[in-house]
Write a protein that holds these residues in place. Structure first.
Motif, short mmCIF file in Angstrom:
data_model
loop_
_atom_site.label_atom_id
_atom_site.label_comp_id
_atom_site.label_asym_id
_atom_site.label_seq_id
_atom_site.Cartn_x
_atom_site.Cartn_y
_atom_site.Cartn_z
N ILE A 215 35.33 52.84 45.32
CA ILE A 215 36.15 52.06 44.89
C ILE A 215 36.41 52.15 46.32
CG2 ILE A 215 37.98 50.99 42.69
CD1 ILE A 215 35.93 52.51 41.16
N SER A 216 36.92 52.52 46.73
CA SER A 216 37.74 52.56 47.77
C SER A 216 37.58 51.35 48.73
CB SER A 216 38.80 53.85 48.81
OG SER A 216 39.29 54.34 47.61
N GLU B 267 37.15 48.01 47.52
CA GLU B 267 38.74 47.59 48.04
C GLU B 267 38.48 47.08 49.52
OE1 GLU B 267 42.94 48.48 46.53
OE2 GLU B 267 41.82 50.08 46.86
N LYS C 156 41.75 47.75 40.30
CA LYS C 156 42.68 49.00 39.27
C LYS C 156 42.05 48.89 37.95
CE LYS C 156 47.50 49.01 36.26
NZ LYS C 156 48.85 48.74 36.70
N ARG D 108 39.40 51.63 38.71
CA ARG D 108 39.90 52.75 38.95
C ARG D 108 40.42 53.60 37.46
NH1 ARG D 108 40.90 53.94 43.99
NH2 ARG D 108 40.89 52.06 45.11
N ASN D 109 40.93 52.24 36.72
CA ASN D 109 41.42 52.63 35.39
C ASN D 109 39.56 53.40 34.81
OD1 ASN D 109 43.42 52.69 35.58
ND2 ASN D 109 43.88 50.48 35.06
N GLN E 62 36.62 54.37 36.31
CA GLN E 62 36.14 56.05 36.12
C GLN E 62 37.19 56.57 35.68
OE1 GLN E 62 34.05 56.36 38.51
NE2 GLN E 62 34.15 58.37 37.95
N GLU E 63 38.46 57.02 35.84
CA GLU E 63 38.99 57.55 34.84
C GLU E 63 38.47 57.58 34.00
OE1 GLU E 63 41.65 61.20 34.69
OE2 GLU E 63 41.35 59.52 36.93
#
Length: 93
Positions: A12-13, A16, A32, A35-36, A38-39
């Protein structure tokens, strides 16, 4: 891709950094979301009682009794990301 993406940790980084390099506007809300998501996956099933899971379920508005609505919301976010990428595909080449 140009740049030093190899030094970045996580796909993801890297995505981005690539979108920013390509001057793609408004990618932050999609990053975002990813990332959410994935979390949620990382803290999900095996860790449902953990603080990380509780936090991300609030962020993504996961409803304990209404999994169909939660799944629909996640699919809508993923669909929005795919449309965003398609809309910017000319810039990404």
């Amino acid at each position: 891709m140009t740049g030093s993406y190899e030094k970045l940790v996580g796909s993801i980084s890297k995505l981005e950094a690539w979108l920013i390099e390509k001057n793609i506007e408004n990618c932050d809300k999609h990053i975002k979301f990813l990332r959410n998501l994935q979390e949620l996956r990382s803290s999900g099933t095996g860790h449902r009682k953990g603080k990380g899971y509780q936090k991300i379920t609030k962020t993504l508005d996961v409803k304990n009794e209404n999994y169909a609505e939660t799944f629909s919301n996640l699919l809508n976010g993923a669909t929005d990301f795919i449309i965003f990428m398609a809309d910017n595909s000319v810039k990404l080449v």
